[in-house]
Design a protein around this motif. Structure first.
Motif, PDB file in Angstrom:
ATOM      1  N   GLY A 100       1.084  -1.102   0.302  1.00 13.89           N
ATOM      2  CA  GLY A 100      -0.263  -0.240  -0.245  1.00 13.89           C
ATOM      3  C   GLY A 100       1.446   1.358   0.145  1.00 13.89           C
ATOM      4  N   GLU A 101       2.398   0.937   0.571  1.00 13.96           N
ATOM      5  CA  GLU A 101       3.035   2.444   0.514  1.00 13.96           C
ATOM      6  C   GLU A 101       3.166   2.447  -1.170  1.00 13.96           C
ATOM      7  OE1 GLU A 101       6.819   1.072   2.901  1.00 13.96           O
ATOM      8  OE2 GLU A 101       5.299   0.609   4.150  1.00 13.96           O
ATOM      9  N   LEU A 102       2.951   2.014  -2.269  1.00 14.49           N
ATOM     10  CA  LEU A 102       3.143   2.394  -3.710  1.00 14.49           C
ATOM     11  C   LEU A 102       2.272   3.614  -3.821  1.00 14.49           C
ATOM     12  CD1 LEU A 102       4.474  -0.962  -5.054  1.00 14.49           C
ATOM     13  CD2 LEU A 102       5.583   1.647  -4.916  1.00 14.49           C
ATOM     14  N   ASP A 103       2.705   4.265  -4.632  1.00 13.54           N
ATOM     15  CA  ASP A 103       1.661   5.456  -5.167  1.00 13.54           C
ATOM     16  C   ASP A 103       1.327   4.902  -6.669  1.00 13.54           C
ATOM     17  OD1 ASP A 103      -0.182   7.428  -6.398  1.00 13.54           O
ATOM     18  OD2 ASP A 103       1.861   8.803  -6.605  1.00 13.54           O
ATOM     19  N   THR A 104      -0.541   4.275  -6.521  1.00 10.48           N
ATOM     20  CA  THR A 104      -0.361   3.601  -7.650  1.00 10.48           C
ATOM     21  C   THR A 104      -0.991   4.383  -9.034  1.00 10.48           C
ATOM     22  OG1 THR A 104      -2.312   2.316  -6.608  1.00 10.48           O
ATOM     23  CG2 THR A 104       0.009   1.514  -6.909  1.00 10.48           C
ATOM     24  N   THR A 105      -1.669   5.655  -8.432  1.00 11.19           N
ATOM     25  CA  THR A 105      -2.582   6.595  -8.620  1.00 11.19           C
ATOM     26  C   THR A 105      -2.253   7.036 -10.171  1.00 11.19           C
ATOM     27  OG1 THR A 105      -2.179   8.093  -7.065  1.00 11.19           O
ATOM     28  CG2 THR A 105      -3.943   9.175  -9.022  1.00 11.19           C
TER      29      THR A 105
END
Lengths: 96, 490
Positions: A42-47
């Protein structure tokens, strides 16, 4: 993330599993660990990134609409613990 | 149930949404090759996939995808180009895999509309929410054994389309009209036989009521497993009154799943579940996604049969039929096809329509047959119409004498039959004049009455002429000749 006993009870019920108190405590720990590990992602930005559902790029693996009798009724019933010559038998699922 | 007044009922409006399961008439199942046909010996239409055996892998039936696209195009849905399936997880004895393969968030068809025709002739567009593909479950039989339930998995995995309407149906009558149209459509598209009694179409109704003008929806109740159009209408009408009564008594309606008993005509709550369902949907990893190209969709669109609404336009505008005729004929695809086949070989469309709606339909109704069972080729009917058209056959004789004979000797030539039966109108002018002279001579008083202005006696003369000629005359010609003769007697 910490999972509580209620959640373990719910998951066990949904999977129709009967767990001992000891097992429940173990699952509280193990499931919490797994979830904490997954939270890392969840720490990754997947926008703007489309969710990846399939690892494989193939599509449209389709079958023509043809009937093939792969096994017989006898074979189908052979593994069932309760049966007669035509049906699977299960405990009554409704009460009259 | 107490009776509540019309005035109170009229303060409220009902908001109804329907979910219809359309069972597709494919040969094989949705994700495996066992037969999808109805009525076979229990547990003979089975395979490792429908039994849920470990390691068995599903394989999507292309005919299911095609059927879904057809129905979507027919109701002007937006066709989803990228499709995948989801697992809906729950335990039940007739679902051996432990999940149903369905489509959760991305249905194959989104939106769309269906035009319904109400008994007063008015119409309304019912908007659709979605159509998605899924598989049926097996069947549990509870009454064959006191201790056990029996499971038949023949139906497990049969393909279904779930058609979900927006909640914009407002009465039992509208619901019935909606189902009638939907059934007609799936039959025209030849994707489902539409037999509600056999379970090929099953309907769940979500029903709530609210005061007119209110914008918030009331608490809804879902009535399950309605197995005929009549029962859908009755269940909805009962449920609307029940809910209004409760509200009028100040009781809060509980969101509930109900069962409708067709014998008593009332709804009762199904046993409530201890825990709310949690289906834990997730994408089915064993099935690859389906990507629909523009070319694929266009190919299906190009091969679509004419739909009932398009035929109504064609029949009324190009063939000049009254709207009533057009609606009756298009109610059944086989009837519309038969009508069109007659008009291939005859010019008089209205006559073809009269034959289809009149003698043919009543003959078939009498025999309990449908148009697809009719043994007389359409060009035979066209031949009868053409004989009447050219004045060689009397229309009543055609219906009463020749038609039954044609049914009996469906292989014989119509003209030959008419000749054998001595029905061909003699266009011998002398003979016709003879019949007319004889008639006028028989009723001299009536001739006088005619000359005194009583034109109604013409009917009596014609009746007599028909009788003595045994119907073998052209009524139009006889009528003209009769008038000129009687006028010449003045």
């Amino acid at each position: 993330m910490k999972i509580d006993k209620e959640t373990v009870d719910k998951i066990a019920h949904l999977a129709r599993l009967v767990l001992t108190e000891e097992e429940k405590n173990r699952f509280i720990e193990e499931l919490s660990e797994i979830l904490s590990f997954m939270e890392k992602l969840g720490e990754l930005d997947t926008t703007g990134v489309e969710p990846l559902i399939y690892m494989n790029e193939h599509v449209n693996v389709l079958r023509p609409d043809e009937v093939i009798q792969e096994i017989s009724r006898e074979e189908a019933l052979s593994n069932a613990p309760l049966k007669n010559e035509a049906y699977f038998k299960v405990s009554k699922v409704i009460e009259k | 149930m107490t009776i509540i007044s019309e005035a109170i009922l009229n303060k409220y409006e009902a908001v109804i949404g329907l979910e219809v399961h359309v069972q597709l008439s494919t040969k094989s199942k949705a994700f495996c090759s066992d037969s999808a046909s109805f009525g076979n010996e229990p547990n003979t239409n089975i395979s490792p996939v429908s039994l849920g055996l470990p390691g068995a892998l599903p394989y999507t039936n292309e005919a299911m995808i095609k059927s879904a696209v057809k129905l979507g195009l027919a109701i002007q849905s937006e066709i989803n180009r990228f499709n995948y399936f989801d697992r809906k997880n729950y335990f039940y004895a007739d679902l051996p895999k432990g999940f149903q393969t369905t489509q959760d968030n991305q249905p194959i068809c989104k939106g769309g509309k269906l035009k319904i025709i109400l008994p007063d002739g008015s119409s309304k567009d019912i908007l659709l929410n979605r159509i998605h593909m899924e598989e049926d479950a097996g069947k549990s039989i509870h009454d064959l054994d006191p201790k056990y339930s029996y499971i038949d998995l023949n139906r497990a995995g049969v393909p279904l389309l779930e058609v979900v309407s927006e909640p914009m149906i407002s009465s039992g009558e509208e619901a019935a009209a909606y189902l009638t149209e939907l059934r007609k459509l799936v039959r025209y598209l030849d994707i489902c036989d539409g037999n509600m009694e056999e379970g090929s179409m099953r309907c769940d109704a979500n029903i709530s009521v609210r005061l007119k003008g209110e914008t918030v929806l009331g608490k809804r109740c879902e009535v399950k497993n309605l197995n005929s159009i009549k029962n859908v209408q009755k269940a909805i009408e009962y449920e609307i009154t029940r809910q209004i009564e409760l509200i009028e008594e100040g009781i809060v309606i509980e969101q509930n799943t109900l069962n409708f008993d067709a014998n008593t005509g009332i709804t009762t709550p199904l046993r409530s579940k201890e825990m709310a369902n949690d289906y834990r949907y997730f994408p089915e990893p064993d099935l690859l996604p389906i990507s629909l190209s523009e070319a694929y969709i266009q190919e299906i669109e190009a091969a679509m049969p004419a739909l009932p609404e398009q035929l109504v336009v064609k029949f009324t505008q190009e063939m000049n039929l009254p709207e009533y005729d057009a609606r009756v004929i298009t109610a059944e695809k086989a009837m519309a096809d038969y009508y069109l086949a007659i008009t291939d070989s005859c010019e008089n469309c209205k006559a073809a329509s009269n034959w289809v709606m009149g003698p043919i339909k009543s003959y078939l109704n009498d025999k309990g047959l449908s148009f697809s069972d009719f043994n007389v080729a359409a060009d035979k009917i066209a031949a009868i119409i053409n004989l009447v058209e050219v004045g060689k056959l009397n229309n009543n004789q055609a219906k009463d004498v020749l038609f039954p004979a044609v049914i009996h000797h469906a292989d014989k030539d119509v003209q030959d039959l008419a000749e054998e039966l001595n029905l061909i109108i003699n266009d011998n002018q002398d003979e016709l004049e003879g019949f007319i002279d004889a008639t006028l001579a028989k009723f001299p008083d009536k001739v006088k009455e005619y000359h005194n202005g009583k034109k109604g006696v013409l009917g009596l003369f014609m009746g007599e002429i028909m009788k003595i000629s045994k119907g073998k005359i052209d009524p139009k010609k006889a009528n003209q000749l009769l008038i000129s003769k009687i006028e010449s007697l003045r």
